[in-house]
Design an enzyme around this catalytic site. Structure first.
Site, PDB file in Angstrom:
ATOM      1  N   PHE A 310       0.834  -1.208   0.000  1.00 48.82           N
ATOM      2  CA  PHE A 310       0.000   0.000   0.000  1.00 48.82           C
ATOM      3  C   PHE A 310       0.867   1.255   0.000  1.00 48.82           C
ATOM      4  O   PHE A 310       1.895   1.313   0.682  1.00 48.82           O
ATOM      5  CB  PHE A 310      -0.884   0.055   1.251  1.00 48.82           C
ATOM      6  N   ASP A 311       0.442   2.237  -0.756  1.00 50.14           N
ATOM      7  CA  ASP A 311       0.898   3.603  -0.526  1.00 50.14           C
ATOM      8  C   ASP A 311       0.170   4.080   0.733  1.00 50.14           C
ATOM      9  O   ASP A 311      -0.890   3.560   1.076  1.00 50.14           O
ATOM     10  CB  ASP A 311       0.542   4.483  -1.719  1.00 50.14           C
ATOM     11  N   LYS A 312       0.727   5.044   1.437  1.00 52.91           N
ATOM     12  CA  LYS A 312       0.099   5.471   2.687  1.00 52.91           C
ATOM     13  C   LYS A 312      -0.909   6.592   2.461  1.00 52.91           C
ATOM     14  O   LYS A 312      -2.106   6.420   2.681  1.00 52.91           O
ATOM     15  CB  LYS A 312       1.159   5.925   3.708  1.00 52.91           C
ATOM     16  N   THR A 313      -0.427   7.726   2.007  1.00 54.45           N
ATOM     17  CA  THR A 313      -1.271   8.920   1.921  1.00 54.45           C
ATOM     18  C   THR A 313      -2.329   8.774   0.836  1.00 54.45           C
ATOM     19  O   THR A 313      -2.031   8.499  -0.318  1.00 54.45           O
ATOM     20  CB  THR A 313      -0.404  10.159   1.627  1.00 54.45           C
ATOM     21  N   VAL A 507      -1.519  -0.992  -4.122  1.00 56.30           N
ATOM     22  CA  VAL A 507      -2.690  -0.109  -4.018  1.00 56.30           C
ATOM     23  C   VAL A 507      -2.198   1.328  -3.859  1.00 56.30           C
ATOM     24  O   VAL A 507      -1.462   1.633  -2.913  1.00 56.30           O
ATOM     25  CB  VAL A 507      -3.577  -0.489  -2.815  1.00 56.30           C
TER      26      VAL A 507
END
Length: 640
Positions: A310-313, A507
């Protein structure tokens, strides 16, 4: 002539059926052999006509299709004067095709419903200010449109004025209406349930979200998975093999009826139709539930994913900084909050916006002698008091005294991944705020569902500092967390995971996520992300609803299982029929064709079960719903 016959296939089916009934009625009731045989002969000739035409068309492109097998079998039965068999075989084949097409049309109903939802007209503002109804194709970007209660929103746009509730089920799959006011985004194909809105057209025609959904889903249904390509190759060789087997049986046994029966029973109809119907139904279910699966190959690969990165922001988090924690250091909280809000109004910094959003309505004061301290914050005079707002370095510069508790709070807030905003009045610390990007509502539950679906590794990669990323990872119980990563670093890390043999899904939602989305085995984009991310991805979660991710994974796994079930059913039925020909007395062409057509319907109905698929524990069933807006859920604020 050929096209005319094929266009009347349904009528031919019913006429053949009626002739067969007349034939058997004449034989068993009227005892009239001439009428009986005549009716069955006409039924055989009439029924075989469209099948023979399709067989010839297939042979012209060097394909030995199922139609070729049935045509040869029917002609053979006719030549040996077995008119009952020839008539019944043609009718059952045509009737099976009729039911097959009717059932497949139902599996495509999700796309049909979408296209029917497409808006056809719009109320466009003319030069004199009046609104006139025009075709939706005549609307250009920048036009001002009026949407009234009950009308469909014709384009993707921004609300300029008015207020109302819009049903966005066609875009997000969520039936709960969403309140829209000035500045909100609206989507083509959604329905204004109450109110009146004036909107500016931002995207029109095929560029709208609705247009892209239809395009992507139609492309997905036309694509073929690895299983479908295998079956196509298998059928290419299998069908001629059945012909050879039938000829060999006739050559050695001289039993023409047995050879013809083998032709009928060897038709791989259920095998050919079983996998496509599963894919179509799975993609249709996704479209209804706010998930775009871009093709059958995506279903196959996604169902095998064991690692999700996953990307965070904007993916795990809201993407908007908000006050998460707060401490007060004296009893004049309301007055100091007014001073803080007055100062922050002078700034356009994102943290200042977060502070103002947290404070809300308050009493503002006149601010004088404002000074921005680079890398520190801001100082000003408010009602005769010197107010300093900024980080710990500014407090030190302002000689603000901080006791042990304040220092401990600062360390704790920092450890929790917050950006710190301290407020001092006349050299005394009054307020400490911790601001951070908030985790999306319900994400932890969604991640738990992914684990239950067999995902072994949940990893976050972010450009933020490692401390902030670690806080998110601890809160969500992720497997790994890596911060300070550039786009190329993320892509390299994904490549490393793939080299280790892991099936990786990524994602994300930003332009910087595009390399990783393209490199991963499955790229999953948030629907409100950038166009580049959406185009690069394999799966799109509409309206950026993270809760759709477990449903998407569960759906692809269910679809993959459904494909295997259909293959087993199809191969099993053919094997049983073939064995029955050689090792039983009861098998004949009519019974074989009846069982054969029945197997086609079984795999179709099995595939259609996917249209009703819902992930176990689905939030709609349990009463848990996610917010379709970007509301931030904060931790309770502690006050001294």
């Amino acid at each position: 002539m050929q096209q005319y016959v094929l266009s009347k296939k349904s009528k031919i089916t019913w006429i053949s059926g009626m002739l067969i009934i007349i034939g058997f009625f004449s034989h068993f009731v009227l005892k009239n052999v001439w009428v009986s045989e005549g009716a069955l002969i006409v039924a055989s000739i009439l029924g075989v006509a469209p099948i023979a035409i399709q067989a010839v068309q297939a042979l012209k492109v060097k394909v030995v299709s199922i139609d070729v097998l049935v045509t040869i079998a029917v002609i053979g039965a006719f030549l040996i004067q077995n008119y009952e068999e020839s008539a019944i075989v043609t009718f059952l084949f045509l009737f099976g095709h009729f039911l097959e097409q009717r059932t497949l049309n139902q599996t495509r109903s999700a796309i049909k419903e979408l296209t029917e939802m497409a808006p056809e007209s719009a109320l466009r503002q003319m030069e004199d200010g009046a609104f006139e109804e025009v075709e939706v194709d005549a609307v250009d970007e920048g036009d001002i449109l009026l949407v009234k209660t009950g009308a469909k929103v014709p384009v993707d746009g921004t609300v300029l004025s008015g207020e109302g509730h819009i049903n966005e089920a066609s875009i997000t799959g969520e039936s709960v209406p969403v309140n829209k006011t000035a500045g909100a985004e609206v989507y083509a194909g959604t329905i204004l349930e109450n109110g009146t809105l004036q909107i500016r057209a931002d995207r029109v025609g095929e560029d709208t979200t609705f247009g892209k959904i239809i395009e992507l889903v139609e492309e997905a249904q036309d694509s073929k998975s690895e299983a479908e390509r295998f079956i196509d190759r298998f059928s290419k060789y299998y069908t001629p093999a059945v012909l050879v087997l039938s000829f060999a049986v006739w050559l050695f046994s001289q039993d023409i009826e047995l050879a013809i029966t083998i032709l009928v029973l060897g038709c791989p109809g259920a095998l050919v139709i079983g996998v496509p119907v599963s894919n179509v139904a799975g993609i249709g279910n996704g479209a209804r539930n706010g998930v775009l699966l871009k093709g059958s190959e995506v279903i196959h690969d996604f169902s095998r994913v064991d690692t999700i990165v996953f990307d965070k922001t904007g993916t795990l988090t809201q993407g908007n900084p908000a006050v998460a924690e707060m401490e007060f250091y004296d009893g004049q909280a309301e007055e100091v909050l007014g001073y803080l809000a007055s100062v922050e109004r002078e700034s356009d910094h994102p943290l200042a916006k977060a502070v103002l959003q947290e404070i809300g309505e308050t009493t503002f004061s006149i601010v004088e002698d404002t000074k921005v301290v680079k890398g520190g914050g801001i100082t000003a005079q408010v009602n005769g008091h010197r107010v300093a707002v900024g980080n710990a370095a500014l407090m030190e510069q302002e000689h603000v005294l901080m006791d042990q508790k304040a220092q401990a709070d600062i360390r704790r807030f920092g450890k929790n991944g917050n950006s710190l905003v301290l407020t001092a009045v006349d050299g005394e610390l009054k307020i400490l705020m911790g601001i951070r990007d908030q985790v999306r509502v319900g994400v932890k539950k969604d991640l738990e569902e992914l684990k239950q679906l067999g995902v072994k590794n949940l990893i976050v990669l972010s450009g933020d500092n490692q401390g902030t990323v670690d806080v998110v990872a601890r809160e969500l119980e992720l497997t790994e967390a890596h911060g300070n990563m550039l786009p190329e670093d993320k892509a390299a890390y994904i490549a490393e995971l793939q080299q280790q043999g892991q099936i990786v899904a990524f994602v994300g939602d930003g332009v910087n996520d595009s390399p990783s989305l393209a490199l991963a085995d499955i790229g999953i984009a948030m629907g409100k992300g950038t166009d580049v991310a959406i185009e690069t991805s394999d799966v799109v979660l509409m309206n950026s609803d993270f809760s759709r991710l477990p449903h998407a994974l569960g759906l692809t796994k269910a679809t993959a299982r459904n494909m295997k079930q259909n293959i087993i059913i199809a191969v099993g039925v053919v094997a049983v029929l073939m064995a029955s020909v050689f090792f039983s007395e009861w098998m004949n062409m009519s019974i074989g064709m009846l069982v054969h057509e029945g197997s086609i319907l079984v795999v179709i109905f099995n595939g259609m079960r996917l249209l009703r698929y819902q992930l176990n524990g689905n939030r709609r069933r349990s009463g848990y719903t996610t917010s379709s807006s970007n509301e931030v859920v904060k931790t309770p604020l502690r006050t001294l």
